[in-house]
Scaffold this active site. Structure first.
Site, PDB file in Angstrom:
ATOM      1  CG  HIS A   1      -5.052  41.256 -14.976  1.00  0.00           C
ATOM      2  ND1 HIS A   1      -4.290  40.151 -14.680  1.00  0.00           N
ATOM      3  CD2 HIS A   1      -5.425  41.094 -16.262  1.00  0.00           C
ATOM      4  CE1 HIS A   1      -4.197  39.368 -15.747  1.00  0.00           C
ATOM      5  NE2 HIS A   1      -4.885  39.921 -16.732  1.00  0.00           N
TER       6      HIS A   1
ATOM      7  NE  ARG B   1      -6.743  29.603 -19.998  1.00  0.00           N
ATOM      8  CZ  ARG B   1      -6.030  30.661 -19.665  1.00  0.00           C
ATOM      9  NH1 ARG B   1      -6.587  31.722 -19.134  1.00  0.00           N
ATOM     10  NH2 ARG B   1      -4.722  30.671 -19.857  1.00  0.00           N
TER      11      ARG B   1
ATOM     12  CG  ASP C   1      -1.804  39.798 -22.423  1.00  0.00           C
ATOM     13  OD1 ASP C   1      -1.105  39.173 -23.254  1.00  0.00           O
ATOM     14  OD2 ASP C   1      -1.895  39.458 -21.227  1.00  0.00           O
TER      15      ASP C   1
ATOM     16  CG  HIS D   1      -3.211  31.681 -25.233  1.00  0.00           C
ATOM     17  ND1 HIS D   1      -3.685  30.711 -24.367  1.00  0.00           N
ATOM     18  CD2 HIS D   1      -3.013  32.795 -24.492  1.00  0.00           C
ATOM     19  CE1 HIS D   1      -3.780  31.235 -23.156  1.00  0.00           C
ATOM     20  NE2 HIS D   1      -3.376  32.484 -23.198  1.00  0.00           N
ATOM     21  CG  ASP D   2      -0.095  32.069 -22.304  1.00  0.00           C
ATOM     22  OD1 ASP D   2      -0.091  33.157 -22.912  1.00  0.00           O
ATOM     23  OD2 ASP D   2      -0.798  31.851 -21.298  1.00  0.00           O
TER      24      ASP D   2
ATOM     25  NE  ARG E   1       2.350  35.984 -24.550  1.00  0.00           N
ATOM     26  CZ  ARG E   1       1.522  36.480 -23.635  1.00  0.00           C
ATOM     27  NH1 ARG E   1       0.893  35.681 -22.799  1.00  0.00           N
ATOM     28  NH2 ARG E   1       1.311  37.781 -23.562  1.00  0.00           N
TER      29      ARG E   1
ATOM     30  CD  GLN F   1      -2.673  42.251 -19.131  1.00  0.00           C
ATOM     31  OE1 GLN F   1      -1.444  42.208 -19.129  1.00  0.00           O
ATOM     32  NE2 GLN F   1      -3.416  41.272 -19.630  1.00  0.00           N
TER      33      GLN F   1
ATOM     34  CD  GLU G   1      -2.850  30.591 -17.097  1.00  0.00           C
ATOM     35  OE1 GLU G   1      -1.792  30.663 -17.757  1.00  0.00           O
ATOM     36  OE2 GLU G   1      -3.234  31.544 -16.394  1.00  0.00           O
TER      37      GLU G   1
ATOM     38  CG  ASP H   1      -5.875  34.666 -17.103  1.00  0.00           C
ATOM     39  OD1 ASP H   1      -5.192  33.900 -17.790  1.00  0.00           O
ATOM     40  OD2 ASP H   1      -5.589  35.864 -16.919  1.00  0.00           O
TER      41      ASP H   1
HETATM   42  C1  GLC Z   1      -2.700  34.162 -18.553  1.00  0.00           C
HETATM   43  C2  GLC Z   1      -2.916  34.107 -20.044  1.00  0.00           C
HETATM   44  C3  GLC Z   1      -1.886  34.923 -20.714  1.00  0.00           C
HETATM   45  C4  GLC Z   1      -1.973  36.326 -20.226  1.00  0.00           C
HETATM   46  C5  GLC Z   1      -1.888  36.385 -18.715  1.00  0.00           C
HETATM   47  C6  GLC Z   1      -2.370  37.697 -18.221  1.00  0.00           C
HETATM   48  O1  GLC Z   1      -1.531  33.574 -18.171  1.00  0.00           O
HETATM   49  O2  GLC Z   1      -2.884  32.781 -20.453  1.00  0.00           O
HETATM   50  O3  GLC Z   1      -2.047  34.879 -22.105  1.00  0.00           O
HETATM   51  O4  GLC Z   1      -0.923  37.068 -20.767  1.00  0.00           O
HETATM   52  O5  GLC Z   1      -2.733  35.462 -18.093  1.00  0.00           O
HETATM   53  O6  GLC Z   1      -3.778  37.753 -18.311  1.00  0.00           O
HETATM   54  C1  GLC Z   2       3.584  33.086 -16.387  1.00  0.00           C
HETATM   55  C2  GLC Z   2       2.369  32.958 -15.587  1.00  0.00           C
HETATM   56  C3  GLC Z   2       1.246  32.366 -16.369  1.00  0.00           C
HETATM   57  C4  GLC Z   2       1.111  33.048 -17.703  1.00  0.00           C
HETATM   58  C5  GLC Z   2       2.395  33.133 -18.422  1.00  0.00           C
HETATM   59  C6  GLC Z   2       2.217  33.954 -19.648  1.00  0.00           C
HETATM   60  O1  GLC Z   2       4.124  31.849 -16.629  1.00  0.00           O
HETATM   61  O2  GLC Z   2       2.596  32.139 -14.460  1.00  0.00           O
HETATM   62  O3  GLC Z   2       0.060  32.515 -15.655  1.00  0.00           O
HETATM   63  O4  GLC Z   2       0.268  32.323 -18.509  1.00  0.00           O
HETATM   64  O5  GLC Z   2       3.339  33.731 -17.603  1.00  0.00           O
HETATM   65  O6  GLC Z   2       3.414  33.938 -20.343  1.00  0.00           O
END
Ligand code: GLC
Ligand code: GLC
Length: 663
Positions: free
Chosen positions: A205, A303, A162, A411-412, A536, A273, A347, A305
């Site tokens: 996780h 950050r 991931d 990155h998302d 992504r 995860q 985040e 997460d």
């Molecule tokens: C956060 C990250 C995302 C990841 C997810 C699980 O949202 O930005 O890229 O997939 O967490 O860690």
């Molecule tokens: C969801 C989660 C966010 C994560 C994203 C990844 O929106 O809320 O934390 O970054 O998925 O795609």
């Protein structure tokens, strides 16, 4: 149950009782602290620093831990372990970092300066590894960045990880990127260059091959309780009645069967995860230890997460629960003790009502602003600013001492996280509107300029999010493909318009590296089986260093990349010179035109009026509106020195942005 001191919901008698318990516990723990000081030969002066911080933080910290864990038979043991973990991290913190702590305690809102400008990148995609990244510090300085977020770089499981978010060890760097020593050297170089270091704390996780997960798999009950595991489907099914699916195309539901253990494991994201169980205080303590280790590497912003998911409770959506906030607040207090220079960034990509709940100087001082991000794209698609204005008017302001991180891409994916009632209040049906935006940004809507792709399309609910780079979403990919000169021009203007808003609206602007070159979607990820299932990767392209050569090549005068880079660089420099752009103070003003966004930024005695045109057509702003908003009759656009008087209407060119200063 006793609530949170921070929330102020307790009666006086409850507070008195809690204070008594807190003080007595601390008195009992003091001898253990002394042992740490002795063992590490900590000077008296340094001990005093910790103890005076403890004075301030202990009662609220105790209240939080009490709320979370006092029901446990071994609460006092964990309380002791938490305090000792914190004291040890303090003892191990370098003198340089302690010096920064000292400054930031005095000036806690240092990050509100207009000089703070961020960039985010993947080390491997940018420069292969950490030691080579050190050679590019000059590149960040040249662009004007003072904040650098390195995407997760710790050791990860083999195969799909991931993008670094499946961590198998928080204390070693992925071997292909370098070592902890390399990271420390980079942190030193960055600090020298005036650039803050930002890393992730992936704390919801671990990877399924983290030592704790391996011990759980080997049958050690103590570690099995670090996660949520279930012998059969009964309990998971009860939970699942209320859970969302985050990655529905990866796996249905939120649980993964593990053959070795013969149990179901809670896995909110990918199946590898494993969600940590924060209702177990041993997990809280263990992750505190990992967090403070990361802090002591020289990190300025952490950050946090996926904050929304860290607490689970039967019968709820298991997102944004009050205890999730308590866990973060307790971590924040502990950081104030051991590493107070560190700032938390939330985040939370969730409903805007929930996003703001994480933002507080005692919780996360800064937060991504996903709603602004989504609505800037929404305004580009609709050419109207109504929903943006409506939302900003209700939702932009933040508590003192905190700040938004304003971004356009990361990155998302992009999820359309606006409020349905905000939309309804201006006659927009949220469900239909999200469908439209998905159609528009995946390029399926007739006449769309965008070239995004769907992410996590859930065929049952119709839910979809969008992947794609900024440039491809803004129309550059399509225009290049079709050799459409006007289209290219408009795409570049759209990009600069959005940057111009995030650089001026209030908070920390954050670039996703590659944006400075207008990098297009990279379709090559589909050839890699570990990435093919996750769109992504389309917006995670590799840096092309040859672009740098174009910058000084006069013959490449019309190079699109050069133009984007230079414009962005210049806007950043102007922002840094403009005191009005510091802090968060922003007031909207009515432009009287649905296609325009207008706001005034002010800080101390300095004001700037910003006006942005979200269409490809020229627009007019009634000059009297400018006069009243900016309290002046003559203005200069800081971006190009053009002057405006208020005797005549102000004309904005397609996608034009004005940063107007009174003259
Ligand atoms: C956060 C990250 C995302 C990841 C997810 C699980 O949202 O930005 O890229 O997939 O967490 O860690
Ligand atoms: C969801 C989660 C966010 C994560 C994203 C990844 O929106 O809320 O934390 O970054 O998925 O795609």
């Amino acid at each position: 149950m006793i609530g949170l001191i921070d929330y102020g919901t307790e009666t006086q008698a409850e507070l008195d009782e809690l204070s008594f318990q807190a003080d007595l516990s601390l008195q009992r723990l003091k001898p253990r602290l002394e042992q740490v000081w002795e063992q590490y030969a900590i000077s008296d002066e340094r001990q005093k620093i910790f103890e005076s911080r403890l004075q301030e933080q202990w009662r609220p910290l105790f209240a939080q831990l009490h709320e979370l864990y006092s029901g446990r038979y071994d609460f006092f043991y964990h309380l002791e372990q938490v305090l000792l973990t914190c004291a040890l991290a303090f003892a191990e913190r370098s003198d340089d970092l302690c010096e920064i702590d000292r400054h930031r305690v005095i000036e806690p809102d240092w990050f509100q300066s207009q000089n703070v400008i961020g960039g985010a990148l993947y080390v491997d995609l940018f420069s292969d590894n950490l030691s080579r990244l050190r050679e590019h510090v000059g590149y960040f300085k040249d662009l004007g960045l003072t904040y650098l977020h390195l995407m997760p770089l710790f050791a990860v499981r083999p195969g799909n990880n991931d993008g670094g978010y499946a961590i198998s060890n928080y204390r070693t760097i992925a071997p292909s990127l370098g070592t902890v020593e390399d990271l420390k050297l980079l942190a030193d170089d960055l600090r020298e260059a005036g650039i803050s270091l930002v890393l992730d704390f992936v704390f919801n996780h671990t990877s399924d091959d983290h030592e704790w997960a391996q011990r759980a798999q080997a049958g050690q009950r103590e570690y099995r309780e670090f996660y949520y595991t279930f012998a059969d489907r009964t309990v998971p099914e009860q939970y699942e009645r209320n859970l969302r699916e985050i990655f529905p195309t990866v796996r249905r539901g939120n649980f993964t069967w593990h053959d070795g253990m013969g149990r179901w494991v809670w896995t909110t994201f990918n199946s590898f995860q494993w969600d940590l169980n924060y209702s177990n205080p041993a997990v809280f303590r263990a992750m505190l230890d990992e967090m403070l280790f990361i802090a002591n590497l020289g990190v300025d912003f952490l950050r946090l997460d996926a904050v929304a998911f860290i607490w689970k409770q039967m019968g709820t959506s298991c997102e944004n629960l009050p205890q999730a906030h308590s866990v973060i607040r307790a971590f924040n207090r502990l950081v104030r003790l051991a590493a107070p220079a560190l700032v938390f960034k939330s985040e939370a990509i969730v409903h805007p009502d929930e996003v703001v709940k994480y933002i507080d100087k005692n919780e996360c001082q800064v937060s991504y602003n996903p709603t602004l991000m989504a609505l800037l794209w929404e305004s580009l698609a609709t050419r109207r600013t109504d929903l943006l204005v409506r939302t900003l008017s209700r939702r932009f302001s933040l508590p003192a001492g905190t700040s938004w991180v304003n971004y356009l891409r990361c990155h998302d994916d992009i999820g359309w996280t606006f409020d349905d009632d905000d939309a309804a209040s201006i006659g927009i049906n949220a469900y239909d509107h999200r469908n439209f935006l998905n159609q528009f940004y995946s390029g399926q809507f007739e006449g769309s300029f965008a070239r995004g792709v769907p992410f996590q399309h859930n065929h049952e609910t119709g839910d979809m999010r969008i992947s794609g780079t900024m440039a491809s979403l803004a129309g550059l990919e399509r225009a290049i493909e079709q050799e459409d000169e006007e289209g290219k021009e408009l795409a570049i203007r759209r990009m600069m318009l959005l940057h111009g808003v995030t650089l001026s609206i209030g908070g920390i602007p954050l670039l996703y590296m590659g944006e400075e070159w207008g990098m297009l979607n990279d379709y090559s990820f589909t050839a890699d089986p570990a990435k093919a299932g996750d769109s992504r990767w389309i917006h995670r392209p590799r840096m092309k260093w040859e672009y740098l050569e174009e910058l000084d090549d006069e013959s490449g005068r019309d190079s699109i990349r050069r133009r984007i880079f230079r414009s962005l660089q210049s806007m950043i420099a102007i922002r840094k010179r403009t005191l009005a752009f510091a802090g968060q103070e922003m007031s909207l003003f009515p432009t009287g035109n649905h296609h325009l966004l207008g706001y005034v930024r002010s800080n101390e005695a300095s004001n700037v009026v910003v006006v942005a045109n979200f269409t490809e057509h020229a627009q007019v702003l009634d000059a009297n509106r400018l006069r009243t908003a900016g309290l002046g009759r003559f203005f200069k656009n800081l971006l190009n020195d053009v002057e405006y008087g208020t005797a005549e209407p102000v004309l904005l060119q397609p996608y034009e942005l004005l940063w107007l200063k009174r003259i």
